[in-house]
Design an enzyme around this catalytic site. Structure first.
Site, PDB file in Angstrom:
ATOM      1  CB  CYS A   1      -0.842   0.037   1.311  1.00 47.20           C
ATOM      2  SG  CYS A   1      -2.470   1.015   1.034  1.00 47.20           S
TER       3      CYS A   1
ATOM      4  CG  HIS B   1      -3.243  -3.771   3.384  1.00 43.81           C
ATOM      5  ND1 HIS B   1      -2.356  -2.880   4.319  1.00 43.81           N
ATOM      6  CD2 HIS B   1      -3.834  -2.833   2.867  1.00 43.81           C
ATOM      7  CE1 HIS B   1      -2.300  -1.754   4.001  1.00 43.81           C
ATOM      8  NE2 HIS B   1      -3.148  -1.572   2.994  1.00 43.81           N
TER       9      HIS B   1
ATOM     10  CD  GLU C   1      -0.300  -5.656   5.947  1.00 40.71           C
ATOM     11  OE1 GLU C   1      -0.281  -6.134   4.873  1.00 40.71           O
ATOM     12  OE2 GLU C   1      -0.714  -4.344   6.078  1.00 40.71           O
TER      13      GLU C   1
END
Length: 223
Positions: free
Chosen positions: A85, A194, A196
């Site tokens: 991002c 994302h 994560e």
């Protein structure tokens, strides 16, 4: 294996990135934007957030942070780097990846669980996947539209450097539905969604994102 995660003023996903690194089985090393020191890490992650408040342009100030001089030098020597991002925006501003990220065509912040297709499993960060594999990870951005001129887009497609592509509705107007791209050697990857936030069943929509972090461990072991 030591994976560094950089914290800039305004980073907000650095803690999640370090947690993902630990779940993948590596040691997460906190790196500070003001330090020109990578602490001998084996790979680096630039996390999501709003570095330096995203003033001027997203990532435009962060690219001049002292730590970035070391990240750029390391990347040119082959250090694996993942930008997520805001980190993707920083990599483009630092000219480690081509193109740019602009304001979403819908003119609003988008937050959703996003279907993606992995287009390339030959990068340092995607070897745990299969080309064509579909995954679901969170997406959250206001300036996530990937743009580049036609020649650059054709080169990225022709060289197999489109890492991931949006499936279903294009959430931000990215050209050719591109969600992530890689450097020529596949060791630098920028991704707008994302991974994560999709590494544990308790907190994520899936665990599909974990492969990005286990991939680089395999890369480091085989290097």
């Amino acid at each position: 294996m030591r994976v560094g995660v950089v914290t800039f003023p305004g980073s907000l996903d650095d803690g999640d990135a370090r947690r993902a690194v630990r779940i993948a089985g590596a040691e997460a090393v906190a790196l500070w934007h003001g330090d020109a020191d990578l602490k001998s890490v084996d790979a680096v992650i630039l996390p999501g957030g709003f570095s330096y408040g995203d003033y001027l342009r997203c990532g435009a100030i962060a690219r001049f942070a002292p730590v970035m001089s070391e990240v750029v030098a390391g990347a040119r020597r082959g250090l694996p780097v993942l930008g997520i991002c805001n980190g993707f925006q920083i990599l483009c501003e630092a000219h480690l990846l081509p193109g740019a990220l602009i304001r979403n065509d819908v003119r609003r912040f988008v937050c959703k669980d996003q279907r993606l297709r992995i287009e390339s499993a030959s990068t340092a960060w995607t070897s745990a996947y299969s080309a064509g594999q579909e995954i679901v990870v969170p997406l959250k951005n206001g300036e996530g539209g990937f743009v580049a001129d036609e020649a650059t887009l054709d080169r990225l497609e022709g060289e197999g450097r489109v890492v991931a592509r949006y499936l279903g509705d294009n959430p931000n107007g990215s050209y050719r539905d591109i969600a992530g791209v890689a450097s020529e050697d596949g060791r630098i990857v920028g991704l707008m969604p994302h991974p994560e936030h999709a590494v544990e069943e308790l907190t994520g929509p899936t665990t599909d994102g974990l492969g990005f972090f286990t991939s680089v461990l395999k890369e480091m072991v085989s290097a």
